[in-house]
Write an enzyme that holds these catalytic residues in place. Structure first.
Site, PDB file in Angstrom:
ATOM      1  N   LYS A  36     -22.946  -5.290 -33.242  1.00 57.71           N
ATOM      2  CA  LYS A  36     -22.059  -4.232 -32.736  1.00 57.71           C
ATOM      3  C   LYS A  36     -21.331  -4.730 -31.491  1.00 57.71           C
ATOM      4  O   LYS A  36     -21.632  -5.814 -30.982  1.00 57.71           O
ATOM      5  CB  LYS A  36     -22.890  -2.987 -32.413  1.00 57.71           C
ATOM      6  CG  LYS A  36     -23.923  -3.195 -31.316  1.00 57.71           C
ATOM      7  CD  LYS A  36     -24.877  -2.021 -31.188  1.00 57.71           C
ATOM      8  CE  LYS A  36     -25.977  -2.338 -30.203  1.00 57.71           C
ATOM      9  NZ  LYS A  36     -26.180  -1.328 -29.193  1.00 57.71           N
ATOM     10  N   ARG A 135     -32.437   9.637 -26.741  1.00 62.33           N
ATOM     11  CA  ARG A 135     -31.021   9.551 -27.108  1.00 62.33           C
ATOM     12  C   ARG A 135     -30.914  10.067 -28.539  1.00 62.33           C
ATOM     13  O   ARG A 135     -31.111  11.248 -28.752  1.00 62.33           O
ATOM     14  CB  ARG A 135     -30.615   8.064 -26.977  1.00 62.33           C
ATOM     15  CG  ARG A 135     -29.260   7.788 -26.509  1.00 62.33           C
ATOM     16  CD  ARG A 135     -29.038   6.318 -26.202  1.00 62.33           C
ATOM     17  NE  ARG A 135     -29.430   5.428 -27.293  1.00 62.33           N
ATOM     18  CZ  ARG A 135     -29.234   4.115 -27.318  1.00 62.33           C
ATOM     19  NH1 ARG A 135     -28.679   3.517 -26.289  1.00 62.33           N
ATOM     20  NH2 ARG A 135     -29.601   3.377 -28.339  1.00 62.33           N
ATOM     21  N   TYR A 264      -4.785  -9.615  -3.629  1.00 59.50           N
ATOM     22  CA  TYR A 264      -4.518  -8.234  -3.198  1.00 59.50           C
ATOM     23  C   TYR A 264      -5.461  -7.804  -2.079  1.00 59.50           C
ATOM     24  O   TYR A 264      -6.659  -8.124  -2.105  1.00 59.50           O
ATOM     25  CB  TYR A 264      -4.731  -7.276  -4.370  1.00 59.50           C
ATOM     26  CG  TYR A 264      -3.654  -7.337  -5.421  1.00 59.50           C
ATOM     27  CD1 TYR A 264      -2.350  -6.956  -5.144  1.00 59.50           C
ATOM     28  CD2 TYR A 264      -3.975  -7.762  -6.709  1.00 59.50           C
ATOM     29  CE1 TYR A 264      -1.370  -7.001  -6.134  1.00 59.50           C
ATOM     30  CE2 TYR A 264      -3.007  -7.800  -7.707  1.00 59.50           C
ATOM     31  CZ  TYR A 264      -1.698  -7.420  -7.401  1.00 59.50           C
ATOM     32  OH  TYR A 264      -0.736  -7.463  -8.373  1.00 59.50           O
ATOM     33  N   MET A 312      -5.586  -8.710 -12.094  1.00 52.40           N
ATOM     34  CA  MET A 312      -5.581  -8.485 -13.547  1.00 52.40           C
ATOM     35  C   MET A 312      -5.539  -9.806 -14.304  1.00 52.40           C
ATOM     36  O   MET A 312      -6.195  -9.964 -15.337  1.00 52.40           O
ATOM     37  CB  MET A 312      -4.391  -7.596 -13.930  1.00 52.40           C
ATOM     38  CG  MET A 312      -4.454  -7.141 -15.363  1.00 52.40           C
ATOM     39  SD  MET A 312      -3.027  -6.204 -15.887  1.00 52.40           S
ATOM     40  CE  MET A 312      -3.201  -4.702 -14.988  1.00 52.40           C
TER      41      MET A 312
HETATM   42  C1  LIG Z   1     -30.853   1.044 -31.957  1.00 49.32           C
HETATM   43  C2  LIG Z   1     -30.692  -0.369 -31.442  1.00 49.32           C
HETATM   44  N1  LIG Z   1     -31.475  -1.336 -31.941  1.00 49.32           N
HETATM   45  C3  LIG Z   1     -31.388  -2.609 -31.520  1.00 49.32           C
HETATM   46  C4  LIG Z   1     -30.480  -2.982 -30.541  1.00 49.32           C
HETATM   47  C5  LIG Z   1     -30.411  -4.423 -30.086  1.00 49.32           C
HETATM   48  O1  LIG Z   1     -30.786  -4.538 -28.746  1.00 49.32           O
HETATM   49  P1  LIG Z   1     -30.841  -5.968 -28.026  1.00 49.32           P
HETATM   50  O2  LIG Z   1     -29.448  -6.426 -27.880  1.00 49.32           O
HETATM   51  O3  LIG Z   1     -31.500  -5.692 -26.728  1.00 49.32           O
HETATM   52  O4  LIG Z   1     -31.632  -6.862 -28.925  1.00 49.32           O
HETATM   53  C6  LIG Z   1     -29.656  -1.995 -29.995  1.00 49.32           C
HETATM   54  C7  LIG Z   1     -28.695  -2.368 -28.922  1.00 49.32           C
HETATM   55  O5  LIG Z   1     -28.567  -1.779 -27.915  1.00 49.32           O
HETATM   56  C8  LIG Z   1     -29.755  -0.663 -30.459  1.00 49.32           C
HETATM   57  O6  LIG Z   1     -28.971   0.311 -29.963  1.00 49.32           O
END
Ligand SMILES: Cc1ncc(COP(=O)(O)O)c(C=O)c1O
Length: 377
Positions: A36, A135, A264, A312
């Protein structure tokens, strides 16, 4: 010709990091590579392919769009979307044949509705228990079991695929991880007893490295596959190799007399005669402005201080003497140059953040170039 900002990503390092992490897993657990957030800045499709080549069993992302991007890039491995999904996002996730996560009955109903009459392969759904992250996921054991029952009862459109949780402080507080594991244990037993084929998963990178009893059937590793330390200290201490190097170059070098300033707000003023190099990389590339007067860069195997405000598109660096560096010299912000190394962890510590944020913060303006131990990929 030097590029003003360049992220070079060593796919062979990602491959080796995955292989190393897998070698440490207990009881035949597999590894899902978390790609991700633009694969933590590394680029999702190449990173996913490298992780799979290193032995990752599957991939995990946060959003439906990220699952789509993997499919558009030709990645066919199983993908789990871990985040919350609106109806529209759910449709995108299902079109990408992603697995999804449920923690309440209304969401299961929405998945059912989205698949109604499709006649396609079952949608694999994982049930999430919130054991302390506070969460996503339900804190209520009975609700989680009820959600699982609803998914199982929706076969063949839905398939109950997994049981999961997420650790809040595996990087900081092993005692809280132990508490979360104690809460997860009865859920795992109850789920496995009724549905023996489930994939049970909990561990992120920190738990993977520190807590073997958290490995279950699958670990979900992000930061560590990129060769970074989830504890924000030293990747080498875990046998991890940073995969990303961030460079720029010396665009100009000039004399600063006592009283001359750079950048700046005149936040740096020369106290005596010195030389200053201008390096064309800035906060629009992901060099955080908070690093103003508070970072180093590496040039020609030596370390020099960033002076003045990060703007920037440029930073300024005090090099001291006129011939210390030359126009066109490579400048390393993350990576190694001769004996000097500056990791994403080092940069993060300067400003009280974590390596994750430094890497995810590298913007699309920075070209990513891929190689395998120096050979173009
Ligand atoms: C639900 C979940 N699992 C696994 C991970 C992977 O975490 P890490 O990058 O600390 O291995 C994340 C990342 O934040 C996550 O949100």
């Amino acid at each position: 010709m030097a590029l003003r900002a360049l992220a070079r990503v060593n796919l062979a390092a990602i491959e080796r990091n995955v292989a190393r992490l897998r070698a440490g897993l207990s009881g035949g657990a597999g590894l899902a590579a978390v790609v991700k957030g633009n694969a933590y800045g590394h680029g999702p499709v190449p990173a996913a392919r490298a992780a799979l080549a290193g032995g990752a069993r599957s991939l995990a992302v946060a959003t439906a769009g990220e699952a789509s991007e993997l499919r558009a890039g030709g990645v066919e491995a199983p993908v789990l979307v871990m985040g919350a999904l609106s109806d529209e996002e759910l449709r995108v996730a299902l079109a990408a044949e992603a697995e999804v996560v449920a923690w309440n009955e209304p969401f299961v109903e929405r998945v059912r509705a989205a698949t109604a009459g499709s006649g396609g392969a079952p949608v694999r759904v994982h049930v999430k228990l919130d054991t302390g992250m506070g969460r996503l996921g339900t804190r209520d054991f009975d609700e989680a079991i009820h959600v699982a029952e609803g998914i199982a009862a929706s076969a063949p459109a839905l398939e109950l695929a997994g049981a999961m949780t997420h650790f809040a402080s595996a990087d900081e507080d092993p005692s809280f991880t132990a508490l979360q594991l104690a809460r997860f244990g009865p859920f795992v037993s109850a789920m496995r007893e009724r549905w023996p084929g489930l994939v049970v998963h909990a561990a992120n990178s920190a738990a993977t490295l520190r807590e073997p009893s958290s490995h279950f059937d699958l670990v979900r590793c992000g930061i560590a596959i990129y060769g970074c330390d989830p504890m924000n200290e030293d990747p080498a201490a875990h046998g991890l190799e940073p995969a990303l190097e961030l460079t720029s170059y010396v665009a100009d070098v000039k004399l600063a007399r006592a009283g001359d300033s750079a950048g700046y707000g005149r936040r740096w003023v020369a106290s005596s005669e010195t030389w200053v190099a201008t390096v064309p990389i800035g906060y629009a590339d992901g060099i955080r402005r908070a690093l103003t007067n508070n970072c180093d860069v590496l040039i020609g195997g030596r370390r020099y201080p960033l002076v003045g405000t990060v703007s920037m598109d440029n930073i300024t660096v005090e090099v001291g003497v006129p011939d210390a560096v030359r126009r066109g010299d490579r400048v390393t912000l993350i990576g190694a140059d001769g004996p000097e190394v500056q990791t994403a962890e080092d940069v993060a510590r300067r400003i009280g953040t974590i390596n994750y944020e430094i890497l995810c913060g590298l913007t699309p303006r920075v070209p990513r170039v891929y190689h395998r131990d120096g050979t173009p990929a």
